[in-house]
Design an enzyme around this catalytic site. Structure first.
Site, PDB file in Angstrom:
ATOM      1  N   LYS A 122       0.847  -1.203   0.000  1.00  0.00           N
ATOM      2  CA  LYS A 122       0.000   0.000   0.000  1.00  0.00           C
ATOM      3  C   LYS A 122       0.880   1.251   0.000  1.00  0.00           C
ATOM      4  O   LYS A 122       2.067   1.182   0.345  1.00  0.00           O
ATOM      5  CB  LYS A 122      -0.901  -0.025   1.240  1.00  0.00           C
ATOM      6  N   ARG A 146     -11.228  -1.495  14.568  1.00  0.00           N
ATOM      7  CA  ARG A 146     -11.106  -0.556  13.466  1.00  0.00           C
ATOM      8  C   ARG A 146     -11.988  -1.069  12.329  1.00  0.00           C
ATOM      9  O   ARG A 146     -13.015  -0.492  12.021  1.00  0.00           O
ATOM     10  CB  ARG A 146      -9.622  -0.488  13.058  1.00  0.00           C
ATOM     11  N   TYR A 179      13.693  30.785   5.890  1.00  0.00           N
ATOM     12  CA  TYR A 179      12.521  31.436   6.481  1.00  0.00           C
ATOM     13  C   TYR A 179      12.742  31.763   7.959  1.00  0.00           C
ATOM     14  O   TYR A 179      13.356  30.970   8.680  1.00  0.00           O
ATOM     15  CB  TYR A 179      11.296  30.527   6.359  1.00  0.00           C
ATOM     16  N   MET A 227       9.601  24.062   1.235  1.00  0.00           N
ATOM     17  CA  MET A 227       8.800  23.111   0.477  1.00  0.00           C
ATOM     18  C   MET A 227       9.674  22.359  -0.529  1.00  0.00           C
ATOM     19  O   MET A 227       9.545  21.157  -0.703  1.00  0.00           O
ATOM     20  CB  MET A 227       7.661  23.829  -0.252  1.00  0.00           C
TER      21      MET A 227
END
Ligand SMILES: *Cc1c(COP(=O)(O)O)cnc(C)c1O
Length: 712
Positions: free
Chosen positions: A380, A474, A607, A653
């Protein structure tokens, strides 16, 4: 995907195939024995071009399902070669009054697209068509379905080629082929001939072929014999309109290619260029040899032999083609631009997969599996960030035949990667997608009773595994809810092939956690006992994931659902388990220095000026950031030239800065390791995850799709 890289056989046969093609146009044995010449040029030599197609498919279509870049490159390159070839043969076209024919423009288009502007050049457009058609089919369908289509195209081709005598007997088919032959001269082209061989190449590249050398050899001999018989038979009955295509050519090439892949030896790197140039240039050399013979004959009567003795003629053409190829390749290499040998993937930031370590991990795990228990590889979230295609195809080639994902679209993607194994969806799927479950032959988890009912009501038969909630709370039908469980087994559209549960605290060996795990296991077994008492056959069972296996290896089920163990990492660096396997991480994350700058003392970096230089500082900018999956709060070091370089300031980013003042000889272009395979680097995935207050699973599965992927 194949493990070994034995391409020696392919290289060797490339040369052989090129010389076989020359026989087609020179008939070397015709002055000795016409029957032998027939067998050589009209049957054996027919192996050559399909072999080239399979080779192209093998190297190209490997990544068909995902990557169109290679395809585009292939098309561009082939167009370039075709363009040059057209120009080379233009004088001969002119000499043969090509341009004085009627309906010139449509003819030129037809020739460029299907027939080739000179008689052997059809191969080049056919390669493009073959590659594109096969790419499209494999991308849209799976291997099995796409095979039926390429096989169907081949049959149409056969009936217009060696079996035309049959098609010509019926009105409809005759009409059809009459029409077809107005568009193309032969069916031996990119539409009807090439796709099946491109498909074969791709199939061989992606699948594990389990035939032994002996089986392949027997298969090859048998199909060759059948092909010769077939060829002689169709000629005996006068069926061929043209004779390039035989039924048994397909298995023949399949076995031949598999044998070639088994041959061990050093690669012949020049074979590819040479075979291509020989293929393209030999008709020109035939003309040249004939011309020379004609000129020389006046002075030297023996020059007559150059054309009259077919073997001499053949050898001369081969020699001339070889010399030309040698000259051409040498000139090309001399003037070729100095291309940067760095792979394209190393341009910015990339994931490097060590697939040998994956093989190793699988073997380690297999050593401790109970009998009758198989690995279900959990892939997955793009195989925990390792990339679905690379990871899953490698595992399937190693014999893993069960996979698990979280969502239906991941499962469909797996099918499009060419995975034929069982695929279990562990999570929720909207019941309105039942048709997709059936279409892609997926196993859906039954997550509770109402879900089972709703899925059943779709009136589409689907295969499922039933999940039992034994304490994770779950997903799953509660272990106590026995009547409902029994009911689900009677639903007519739901075929239950597996029953499973999930442990909630197997990574801990604390007594209360061990007790809870035992409780969960008992609850699971109570459900299985209930089924037996009610004469319901127990389907396949599974309950352990990685820590379940490592801490409770004695549990006997049909599968273990393994994620972390295959990826070769623990969730956290200090996790202790009962079984200690020698696992090796598969993934490293790398980038490179793209800028270096010297910053005076007292300057802010990035930043919020979160980093203030305390000394004159050499800073390196790396082109990756949190959008690539690096945790924003990661504040450790990266490795440059083996030296640690601390991250300076906030991770942005798309970039981050590192302090390289203490890294000797640092230069733009230097490779940087961010997640490392080295256990003592402090940069393993579990160590970084721990620093960031997370676990390896999260760190890895968040690695972004913007990263390039490189397998080593
Ligand atoms: C993710 C997952 C696994 C795999 O767990 P690992 O700890 O990575 O081996 C197994 N089972 C289920 C239900 C999962 O969701």
């Amino acid at each position: 995907m194949r493990k070994s890289k034995n391409y020696f056989g392919i290289d060797m046969f490339r040369l052989l195939a090129a010389f076989l093609v020359v026989t087609v146009h020179t008939s070397p044995l015709c002055s000795i024995n016409p029957a032998a010449d027939f067998v050589l040029t009209r049957i054996l030599a027919r192996l050559a071009v399909p072999f080239f197609f399979v080779t192209s498919g093998f190297f190209l279509v490997k990544r068909y399902a995902k990557d169109t870049v290679k395809l585009q490159m292939f098309i561009k390159k082939t167009i370039k070669i075709y363009g040059v070839s057209i120009l080379i043969y233009l004088p001969l076209n002119i000499y043969a009054h090509y341009f004085s024919k009627e309906l010139l423009l449509p003819r030129i288009i037809q020739d460029i697209v299907f027939n080739g502007t000179f008689y052997h050049l059809w191969y080049l457009p056919a390669s493009i068509f073959g590659a594109v058609i096969t790419w499209f089919l494999i991308k849209k369908l799976d291997y099995k379905k796409s095979f039926f289509i390429v096989a169907f195209l081949y049959v149409i081709g056969l009936l217009g080629d060696s079996y035309y005598g049959i098609a010509g007997q019926f009105n409809i088919s005759r009409e059809f082929y009459n029409l077809l032959f107005q568009i193309m001269y032969y069916t031996r082209n990119g539409l009807f001939f090439a796709p099946i061989f491109f498909w074969l190449g791709s199939f061989i590249a992606n699948k594990q072929i389990n035939f032994s050398v002996l089986e392949n050899s027997l298969g090859f001999c048998a199909s060759l014999l059948l092909m010769v018989t077939e060829a002689i038979t169709v000629h005996r009955f006068n069926l061929p309109r043209h004779d390039s295509m035989y039924i048994f050519l397909v298995p023949c090439i399949f076995f031949l290619f598999n044998i070639l892949l088994e041959l061990k030896g050093k690669r012949i790197t020049w074979a590819r260029d040479f075979s291509l140039v020989i293929y393209i240039i030999h008709p020109l050399m035939i003309v040249l040899v004939r011309l020379c013979a004609r000129i020389l004959m006046y002075k030297m009567p023996f020059a007559r032999l150059f054309v009259e003795n077919s073997i001499v003629h053949y050898l001369l053409v081969c020699a001339a083609s070889l010399v030309f190829s040698w000259l051409f390749v040498n000139i090309k290499n001399k003037y070729a631009k100095n291309v940067d040998p760095t792979p394209r993937q190393k341009c910015r930031a990339w994931i490097e997969l060590n697939l040998n370590n994956l093989t190793h991990n699988l073997n380690e795990v297999k050593k401790v599996l109970p009998n009758n228990c198989q690995v279900m590889a959990v892939v997955k979230a793009e195989a925990y960030g390792h990339r679905l295609f690379e990871f899953a195809t490698h595992l399937e080639a190693l014999g893993v035949n069960a996979f698990a994902v979280a969502a239906i679209d991941e499962a469909i993607l797996l099918r499009k990667c060419g995975i034929n194994s069982e695929i279990l969806i562990l999570g929720y799927t909207d019941v309105r997608r039942a048709a997709d479950l059936k279409k892609y032959d997926l196993l859906q988890t039954i997550i509770d009773f109402d879900y089972a009912k709703a899925l059943n009501e779709q009136n589409i038969p689907v295969k499922t595994h039933l999940k039992i909630d034994t304490g994770m709370h779950r997903l799953g039908v509660n272990f106590n809810d026995l009547p409902n469980i029994k009911d689900i087994f009677s639903f007519k559209n739901i075929k239950i092939l597996g029953i499973y549960s999930h442990f909630s605290c197997t990574e801990s060996l604390a007594p209360e956690d061990v007790e809870y795990t035992q409780l969960q296991l008992n609850r699971f077994h109570s459900v299985l006992d209930y089924l037996k008492e009610n004469n319901i056959p127990v389907p396949k069972t599974h309950i352990q994931s990685t820590y379940g296996l490592l801490n409770y290896p004695q549990i006997e089920c049909n599968y273990v659902r393994l994620g972390l163990a295959l990826y070769g990492v623990y969730a956290l660096p200090d996790d202790k388990t009962k079984l200690q396997l020698n696992l090796k991480p598969v993934l490293s994350l790398k980038s490179k220095v793209v800028l270096l700058r010297d910053i005076p003392q007292g300057e802010g970096v990035g930043y919020d000026r979160a980093f203030i230089t305390e000394r004159e500082t050499k800073l390196a900018t790396l082109p990756l950031g949190y959008a690539d999956g690096l945790p924003k709060n990661f504040s450790g070091c990266v490795l440059i030239n083996g030296f640690p370089a601390p991250i300076a300031g906030r991770i942005c980013m798309d970039q981050l800065s590192v302090d390289v003042t203490d890294v000797p000889n640092v230069a733009v272009g230097n490779e940087v390791e961010i997640i490392s395979l080295k256990p003592d680097s402090n940069l393993s995935a579990p160590q970084i995850a721990e620093q960031c207050g997370s676990i390896s699973n999260e760190l890895l599965s968040r690695l972004g799709m913007r990263l390039d992927i490189l397998t080593v």
